[in-house]
Design an enzyme around this catalytic site. Structure first.
Site, PDB file in Angstrom:
ATOM      1  N   CYS A   1      48.867  47.941  52.920  1.00 18.76           N
ATOM      2  CA  CYS A   1      48.837  48.310  51.509  1.00 18.76           C
ATOM      3  C   CYS A   1      49.084  49.795  51.323  1.00 18.76           C
ATOM      4  CB  CYS A   1      47.508  47.913  50.904  1.00 18.76           C
ATOM      5  SG  CYS A   1      47.115  46.205  51.239  1.00 18.76           S
TER       6      CYS A   1
ATOM      7  N   THR B   1      50.185  25.504  35.630  1.00 18.77           N
ATOM      8  CA  THR B   1      50.405  24.310  36.439  1.00 18.77           C
ATOM      9  C   THR B   1      50.120  24.631  37.898  1.00 18.77           C
ATOM     10  OG1 THR B   1      52.038  23.499  34.884  1.00 18.77           O
ATOM     11  CG2 THR B   1      52.113  22.574  37.104  1.00 18.77           C
TER      12      THR B   1
ATOM     13  N   GLY C   1      44.760  36.277  46.880  1.00 17.04           N
ATOM     14  CA  GLY C   1      43.477  36.958  47.023  1.00 17.04           C
ATOM     15  C   GLY C   1      43.270  37.985  45.919  1.00 17.04           C
ATOM     16  N   SER C   2      44.340  38.678  45.569  1.00 14.28           N
ATOM     17  CA  SER C   2      44.236  39.703  44.526  1.00 14.28           C
ATOM     18  C   SER C   2      43.794  39.072  43.202  1.00 14.28           C
ATOM     19  CB  SER C   2      45.582  40.406  44.330  1.00 14.28           C
ATOM     20  OG  SER C   2      45.988  41.028  45.525  1.00 14.28           O
TER      21      SER C   2
HETATM   22  C1  LIG Z   1      45.230  40.738  51.829  1.00 16.17           C
HETATM   23  C2  LIG Z   1      43.964  41.114  51.127  1.00 16.17           C
HETATM   24  C3  LIG Z   1      43.810  40.925  49.746  1.00 16.17           C
HETATM   25  C4  LIG Z   1      44.924  40.455  48.869  1.00 16.17           C
HETATM   26  O1  LIG Z   1      45.281  39.134  49.089  1.00 16.17           O
HETATM   27  P1  LIG Z   1      46.711  38.630  48.553  1.00 16.17           P
HETATM   28  O2  LIG Z   1      46.679  37.168  48.716  1.00 16.17           O
HETATM   29  O3  LIG Z   1      47.729  39.278  49.422  1.00 16.17           O
HETATM   30  O4  LIG Z   1      46.795  39.061  47.135  1.00 16.17           O
HETATM   31  C5  LIG Z   1      42.599  41.246  49.177  1.00 16.17           C
HETATM   32  N1  LIG Z   1      41.584  41.726  49.908  1.00 16.17           N
HETATM   33  C6  LIG Z   1      41.685  41.912  51.235  1.00 16.17           C
HETATM   34  C7  LIG Z   1      40.520  42.420  52.003  1.00 16.17           C
HETATM   35  C8  LIG Z   1      42.875  41.622  51.886  1.00 16.17           C
HETATM   36  O5  LIG Z   1      42.984  41.822  53.196  1.00 16.17           O
END
Ligand SMILES: *Cc1c(COP(=O)(O)O)cnc(C)c1O
Length: 377
Positions: free
Chosen positions: A326, A238, A72-73
């Site tokens: 976090c 990849t 997600g990051s």
């Molecule tokens: C967990 C989270 C992320 C980060 O996702 P990762 O896959 O852990 O990098 C980003 N935004 C929100 C709102 C999240 O809860």
């Protein structure tokens, strides 16, 4: 087996058994590089494209609008930097909110150092941005609005369709970090008017280390990592084939089943909240009680050290978090809780419980018993 009551689904989730089984062959039998021309490669290329199609179908996108990433990051970084760099000739102003995930806020920080200007929107006491403030913040050089779909600490769901509408009327791109929302709320990017959307598999019973970014066809954005031609040149490296297949399988089940699970989760959440309120009238539930993720309970206990309470719960195998995963380990109060007006003392006594599809009433009863015995409020 050791006792484990897992109430931290906002931090991560356990991989669904069906998802795991779907992934396994891609670690062993199907090990080909998707870029290779022979059958082992072609087969994996096909698996990736099927996964892309599955993800797209579920969120109302087109197959070619999905880009796989490592988390997600990374999706957040690619969305913000990718749009910022590609559109800086039009302007260098970006609007976001004060309660975004660090993946957004720290990306904005970097962009500020590179000459971009960022407006950070305030939120009200429930964690909702104000549409009027958003409207007033838009300038002629604004290129992007990024507001999270749902907050990871307090669970508040932002007015996404209205934000998208404002963005569209002003000819500005709209990105939403939907990492907490996917799999909990029905999201259709086309109907909702979303231009870019981030997701991460491990938040919806998929594997860690794989994410996706939806980018609407025609949105101008560029890659932020140099390398090969993978993901149409927008995300080199990849492909994590097993992870990608797992993400797609997880989103399929999530969309098929979340309404069923939510009924149970919302029931448990309300039961938990009611029992907390009865325990002591000074206990405060943070976040919007209506516009809220089904499993989120963010609670401030009066005159309690949240860190100590977490350790106590841990002794009984109860997994919860202080405000947000976090910010655990840091002594600074959570900026999300500060933004909704909590005092430093209140933030210190705040815990986050996030329920998932496997939780039961027995587990909540047990947690309540421990809380009652420990706190003696
Ligand atoms: C967990 C989270 C992320 C980060 O996702 P990762 O896959 O852990 O990098 C980003 N935004 C929100 C709102 C999240 O809860």
């Amino acid at each position: 087996m050791e006792r484990c009551i897992y109430l931290d689904h906002g931090a991560t989730t356990r991989v669904d058994e069906r998802v795991l089984n779907k992934m396994l062959p891609y670690f062993s039998i199907n090990y080909g590089n998707p870029s290779s021309m022979y059958f082992l490669g072609r087969r994996n290329k096909r698996a990736i494209e099927e996964a892309r199609n599955d993800v797209a179908c579920n969120i109302g996108a087109k197959q070619k609008e999905i880009y796989f990433t490592s988390c997600g990051s990374e999706s957040d970084n690619l969305a913000l930097k990718g749009v910022a760099y590609a559109n800086q000739y039009k302007g260098k102003h970006i609007i976001t909110s004060k309660i975004e995930h660090p993946a957004i806020l720290n990306t904005c920080n970097t962009l500020e150092k590179q000459g971009f200007e960022i407006t950070y929107l305030n939120v009200d006491k429930n964690g909702l941005i104000k549409l009027e403030e958003l409207n007033n913040s838009i300038r002629t050089d604004t290129i992007l609005i990024s507001v999270m779909f749902a907050n990871n600490e307090i669970g508040t769901i932002e007015p996404i369709e209205q934000i998208a509408n404002i963005a569209k009327m002003n000819n500005v791109y709209f990105h939403t970090d939907a990492v907490q929302a996917i799999g909990n709320v029905r999201i259709d990017v086309q109907k909702m008017g979303i231009d870019l959307l981030s997701m991460s598999a491990h938040k919806f019973y998929g594997p860690k280390g794989v994410g996706a970014l939806y980018v609407k066809d025609g949105v101008n954005f560029e890659r932020i990592q140099d390398g090969g031609h993978q993901e149409k040149g927008k995300r080199s490296g990849t492909e994590n084939v097993a992870g990608i297949v797992g993400l797609a399988e997880a989103i399929k089940y999530a969309y098929r089943e979340f309404e069923f699970h939510n009924k149970n989760i919302i029931g448990l959440r309300n039961y938990f909240i009611n029992r907390l309120m009865k325990m002591n009238s000074d206990i405060k539930i943070n976040g919007d009680l209506e516009k809220r993720l089904p499993g989120n309970i963010n609670v401030s206990f009066p005159n309690v050290d949240g860190g100590e309470l977490l350790l106590k719960l841990d002794e009984y195998g109860i997994c919860a978090s202080a405000g947000s995963a976090c910010s655990t380990g840091e002594s600074k109060p959570s900026y999300v809780l500060t933004s909704i007006g909590l005092t430093k003392e209140e933030t210190q006594g705040t815990l986050r419980f996030t329920l998932g599809k496997e939780n039961t009433k027995n587990e909540i009863d047990f947690v309540m018993k421990i809380l009652e015995n420990t706190l003696k409020l």
